[in-house]
Motif scaffolding. Structure first.
Motif, PDB file in Angstrom:
ATOM      1  N   UNK A  11     -27.298 -22.021  25.292  1.00 48.84           N
ATOM      2  CA  UNK A  11     -25.832 -22.500  25.134  1.00 48.84           C
ATOM      3  C   UNK A  11     -25.803 -24.081  25.033  1.00 48.84           C
ATOM      4  N   UNK A  12     -25.365 -24.193  23.718  1.00 49.13           N
ATOM      5  CA  UNK A  12     -25.612 -25.856  23.480  1.00 49.13           C
ATOM      6  C   UNK A  12     -24.159 -26.435  24.367  1.00 49.13           C
ATOM      7  N   UNK A  13     -24.723 -27.501  24.997  1.00 52.98           N
ATOM      8  CA  UNK A  13     -23.907 -28.491  25.725  1.00 52.98           C
ATOM      9  C   UNK A  13     -23.503 -29.927  25.174  1.00 52.98           C
ATOM     10  N   UNK A  14     -23.794 -30.035  23.910  1.00 46.03           N
ATOM     11  CA  UNK A  14     -23.694 -31.340  23.127  1.00 46.03           C
ATOM     12  C   UNK A  14     -23.403 -30.974  21.417  1.00 46.03           C
ATOM     13  N   UNK A  15     -22.971 -32.066  20.965  1.00 40.33           N
ATOM     14  CA  UNK A  15     -22.266 -32.092  19.721  1.00 40.33           C
ATOM     15  C   UNK A  15     -23.368 -32.813  18.765  1.00 40.33           C
ATOM     16  N   UNK A  16     -23.841 -32.306  17.832  1.00 34.08           N
ATOM     17  CA  UNK A  16     -24.868 -32.937  17.040  1.00 34.08           C
ATOM     18  C   UNK A  16     -24.370 -33.432  15.469  1.00 34.08           C
ATOM     19  N   UNK A  17     -24.833 -34.649  15.057  1.00 29.18           N
ATOM     20  CA  UNK A  17     -24.682 -34.971  13.669  1.00 29.18           C
ATOM     21  C   UNK A  17     -25.512 -34.171  12.592  1.00 29.18           C
ATOM     22  N   UNK A  18     -26.792 -33.989  13.434  1.00 26.18           N
ATOM     23  CA  UNK A  18     -27.775 -33.566  12.270  1.00 26.18           C
ATOM     24  C   UNK A  18     -28.565 -32.541  13.188  1.00 26.18           C
ATOM     25  N   UNK A  19     -28.790 -31.074  12.644  1.00 25.99           N
ATOM     26  CA  UNK A  19     -29.540 -30.193  13.121  1.00 25.99           C
ATOM     27  C   UNK A  19     -30.707 -30.143  12.317  1.00 25.99           C
ATOM     28  N   UNK A  20     -32.177 -30.226  12.914  1.00 23.22           N
ATOM     29  CA  UNK A  20     -33.172 -30.368  11.973  1.00 23.22           C
ATOM     30  C   UNK A  20     -34.337 -29.313  12.685  1.00 23.22           C
ATOM     31  N   UNK A  21     -34.741 -28.278  11.616  1.00 24.05           N
ATOM     32  CA  UNK A  21     -35.591 -27.175  11.891  1.00 24.05           C
ATOM     33  C   UNK A  21     -36.687 -27.100  10.903  1.00 24.05           C
ATOM     34  N   UNK A  22     -37.859 -27.527  11.291  1.00 24.55           N
ATOM     35  CA  UNK A  22     -38.970 -27.206  10.606  1.00 24.55           C
ATOM     36  C   UNK A  22     -39.603 -25.992  10.979  1.00 24.55           C
ATOM     37  N   UNK A  23     -39.424 -24.667  10.466  1.00 26.61           N
ATOM     38  CA  UNK A  23     -40.298 -23.697  10.867  1.00 26.61           C
ATOM     39  C   UNK A  23     -40.078 -23.129  12.247  1.00 26.61           C
ATOM     40  N   UNK A  24     -38.877 -22.930  12.893  1.00 24.40           N
ATOM     41  CA  UNK A  24     -38.397 -21.975  13.695  1.00 24.40           C
ATOM     42  C   UNK A  24     -37.786 -20.774  13.247  1.00 24.40           C
ATOM     43  N   UNK A  25     -36.862 -20.929  12.365  1.00 23.19           N
ATOM     44  CA  UNK A  25     -36.054 -19.813  11.941  1.00 23.19           C
ATOM     45  C   UNK A  25     -36.895 -18.762  11.443  1.00 23.19           C
ATOM     46  N   UNK A  26     -38.119 -18.931  10.819  1.00 24.33           N
ATOM     47  CA  UNK A  26     -38.787 -17.995  10.086  1.00 24.33           C
ATOM     48  C   UNK A  26     -39.735 -17.103  11.159  1.00 24.33           C
ATOM     49  N   UNK A  27     -39.443 -17.789  12.359  1.00 27.15           N
ATOM     50  CA  UNK A  27     -40.255 -16.708  13.528  1.00 27.15           C
ATOM     51  C   UNK A  27     -39.436 -15.882  14.030  1.00 27.15           C
TER      52      UNK A  27
END
Length: 207
Positions: free
Chosen positions: A103-119
């Motif tokens: 449950x996010x408790x922060x606001x981000x300028x950039x979300x970076x994901x290298x190889x989580x979604x594919x799992x």
């Protein structure tokens, strides 16, 4: 499932050294190029989802980006990363969480994901991932997601993966995110193999 995920990845990160895992990169050049293309301020909040023991934070910190957040389901991975960064990691926030229940408790300028979604092979888990993304990425922010392309491997680290193309990722994020660029690239593993990845960069609309 959260417990099983954390157990699996804790085992990986406590039994293997960096260059024994297929995704190891001494310097994540493609991710860095995509991040640089976003032209972020030095104080921009960058969230690296599935940070593991990646060398991405080392480079970001060296470049003066001082608001880095690292999230991973494996406490063992983040502890290794914390030790490696040492004093350079004083400004880094470490979050041990499963992205499908976070449950996010922060606001981000950039979300970076290298190889989580594919799992995330279950539709419910992917929907939860997208929901966390939409709750945390600011209007006008950026999203960088990469994973195995349609021609990539069917398994990684003993787990099945869901291969995807740029249209699949765009559909998951929804109409509020504009695709800025997408391309495929081969990643060479430490053992000399090649894995086909798709890289995508999105911008979240201001309205």
């Amino acid at each position: 499932m959260t417990g099983a995920r954390s157990e699996h990845w804790d085992k990986v990160f406590t039994t293997k050294v960096e260059n024994e895992v297929s995704w190891f990169q001494p310097r994540p050049e493609t991710s860095l190029r995509l991040i640089h293309a976003c032209n972020l301020r030095k104080d921009a909040c960058i969230l690296d989802v599935g940070a593991g023991v990646s060398h991405l934070p080392d480079v970001l910190l060296a470049e003066g980006l001082n608001n880095v957040v690292l999230l991973d389901v494996s406490a063992a991975a983040l502890e290794r990363l914390k030790v490696r960064l040492g004093g350079d990691g004083r400004s880094v926030r470490f979050i041990v969480a499963d992205i499908t229940t976070w449950e996010p408790d922060l606001v981000v300028d950039l979300w970076h994901d290298r190889a989580v979604l594919h799992f995330l092979t279950e539709s419910g888990d992917r929907a939860a991932y997208a929901e966390a993304l939409r709750h945390s990425v600011k209007m006008g922010g950026f999203v960088i997601i990469s994973g195995f392309a349609l021609g990539g491997p069917e398994r990684c680290s003993g787990l099945p993966v869901l291969r995807a193309g740029q249209d699949d990722i765009a559909a998951l994020l929804g109409p509020d995110f504009d695709l800025l660029e997408a391309f495929e690239e081969d990643h060479q593993t430490p053992s000399g193999g090649r894995q086909r990845f798709v890289f995508t960069r999105f911008h979240r609309r201001l309205v």
